[in-house]
Design a protein around this motif. Sequence first.
Motif, mmCIF file in Angstrom:
data_model
loop_
_atom_site.group_PDB
_atom_site.id
_atom_site.type_symbol
_atom_site.label_atom_id
_atom_site.label_comp_id
_atom_site.label_asym_id
_atom_site.label_seq_id
_atom_site.Cartn_x
_atom_site.Cartn_y
_atom_site.Cartn_z
ATOM 1 N N SER A 12 -22.339 -36.030 -1.620
ATOM 2 C CA SER A 12 -21.416 -36.277 -2.723
ATOM 3 C C SER A 12 -21.781 -37.557 -3.462
ATOM 4 O O SER A 12 -21.763 -37.620 -4.700
ATOM 5 C CB SER A 12 -19.978 -36.356 -2.193
ATOM 6 O OG SER A 12 -19.076 -36.677 -3.219
ATOM 7 N N PRO A 19 -17.859 -30.569 -1.740
ATOM 8 C CA PRO A 19 -16.513 -31.108 -1.925
ATOM 9 C C PRO A 19 -16.502 -32.613 -1.654
ATOM 10 O O PRO A 19 -17.179 -33.090 -0.741
ATOM 11 C CB PRO A 19 -15.691 -30.359 -0.856
ATOM 12 C CG PRO A 19 -16.502 -29.148 -0.521
ATOM 13 C CD PRO A 19 -17.931 -29.562 -0.671
ATOM 14 N N LYS A 20 -15.765 -33.345 -2.440
ATOM 15 C CA LYS A 20 -15.681 -34.788 -2.227
ATOM 16 C C LYS A 20 -14.893 -35.083 -0.951
ATOM 17 O O LYS A 20 -13.788 -34.581 -0.772
ATOM 18 C CB LYS A 20 -15.013 -35.459 -3.424
ATOM 19 C CG LYS A 20 -15.859 -35.432 -4.680
ATOM 20 C CD LYS A 20 -15.156 -36.122 -5.835
ATOM 21 C CE LYS A 20 -16.015 -36.071 -7.097
ATOM 22 N NZ LYS A 20 -15.331 -36.693 -8.261
ATOM 23 N N ILE A 22 -12.502 -37.034 1.585
ATOM 24 C CA ILE A 22 -11.336 -37.892 1.348
ATOM 25 C C ILE A 22 -11.034 -38.773 2.555
ATOM 26 O O ILE A 22 -10.891 -39.984 2.436
ATOM 27 C CB ILE A 22 -10.103 -37.038 0.988
ATOM 28 C CG1 ILE A 22 -10.368 -36.283 -0.319
ATOM 29 C CG2 ILE A 22 -8.856 -37.915 0.873
ATOM 30 C CD1 ILE A 22 -9.292 -35.286 -0.681
ATOM 31 N N MET A 38 -11.068 -32.929 2.743
ATOM 32 C CA MET A 38 -11.933 -32.962 1.562
ATOM 33 C C MET A 38 -11.164 -32.369 0.395
ATOM 34 O O MET A 38 -10.116 -31.747 0.571
ATOM 35 C CB MET A 38 -13.222 -32.180 1.809
ATOM 36 C CG MET A 38 -13.021 -30.708 2.082
ATOM 37 S SD MET A 38 -14.574 -29.867 2.482
ATOM 38 C CE MET A 38 -14.001 -28.172 2.690
ATOM 39 N N GLU A 39 -11.677 -32.551 -0.796
ATOM 40 C CA GLU A 39 -10.989 -32.044 -1.973
ATOM 41 C C GLU A 39 -10.961 -30.520 -1.980
ATOM 42 O O GLU A 39 -11.846 -29.854 -1.436
ATOM 43 C CB GLU A 39 -11.670 -32.539 -3.247
ATOM 44 C CG GLU A 39 -13.021 -31.913 -3.523
ATOM 45 C CD GLU A 39 -13.565 -32.227 -4.909
ATOM 46 O OE1 GLU A 39 -12.756 -32.347 -5.856
ATOM 47 O OE2 GLU A 39 -14.795 -32.351 -5.039
ATOM 48 N N TYR A 40 -9.945 -29.966 -2.592
ATOM 49 C CA TYR A 40 -9.868 -28.515 -2.791
ATOM 50 C C TYR A 40 -10.735 -28.145 -3.995
ATOM 51 O O TYR A 40 -10.685 -28.800 -5.038
ATOM 52 C CB TYR A 40 -8.435 -28.078 -3.048
ATOM 53 C CG TYR A 40 -8.318 -26.604 -3.353
ATOM 54 C CD1 TYR A 40 -8.410 -25.664 -2.335
ATOM 55 C CD2 TYR A 40 -8.160 -26.164 -4.667
ATOM 56 C CE1 TYR A 40 -8.329 -24.305 -2.609
ATOM 57 C CE2 TYR A 40 -8.081 -24.807 -4.955
ATOM 58 C CZ TYR A 40 -8.171 -23.882 -3.920
ATOM 59 O OH TYR A 40 -8.098 -22.540 -4.196
#
Length: 277
Positions: A12, A19-20, A22, A38-40
């Motif tokens: 990332s 996905p980023k 978190i 992680m981001e959706y």
Amino acid sequence: MQREFKIITELSKNNLKVPKPILLCVDRLICDDDFYIMEYIEGETIADNLIAEKFSDLDKKKITESFISTLTELHNFDVETSGLKDLGKHENYIERQLNRWSKQFNAQKVRDISDLDIATKLLFDKIPPQQKVSIVHGDYRLDNVRIDNNSVAAVVDWELCTLGDPLADLGTVIASWSNKNEIDTPFIYSPSLSGGFPSRQEIIDMYKSKSSLNLSDIEFYIRLSFWKHAMIMEGVYVRYSLGYYGKVDKKDVDAFGQSTLSFAKKASTKNLLKEIF
């Protein structure tokens, strides 16, 4: 979990399509097991041919181009100067994979599979030289990416990721890219069975246009993918047969066993390219 979080964090950070990350939690006061958030990712997972049918031929072409372009971006990423350089061994990836899966198969062996023996010998006898070290996703297929607006929004399911020979990923793409004219494909739910997707040869051409790698040994990597899937399915079959998952309908257990045989038969085909192209 920590390993997978490390992978997507580094990728990332380098603007690759993941996905980023978190949060990673390793606090036992919160949970007995590590986990991360992680981001959706908005979009859709094209998991099978039924889902793929709602996309037009033009959509499928755009999706495929993005899918292969994303793979080359991962393979072109310079892991040796990144935070992932210690993710795994760099050399002899194929030999290590062959030894690992063969050892696992023999440790749980419940039956002889002649096609698997033939495929194993074909692979061990013709291991191509590894041209470079790169990220290897380990299961790069359409059902492991999120598609949004006919483009790959993110690659997911990184638990099999390691460092090694990038053409192993391309071999999996080609092997799983079944078509309606193919005889006895073991990838019975492949999205490409819906028709309208670029051909296997077109995929190779797409990859070649964005990579400096020599693809003359691609048949080996396609065979490796069929062989590896046979090994995986046999492991599932054995565990079900021995009751590890409780009482399961015999028809379902036998289906796993038949899947192994189908993958093994494909892997043992000597003129594999001629059969599937």
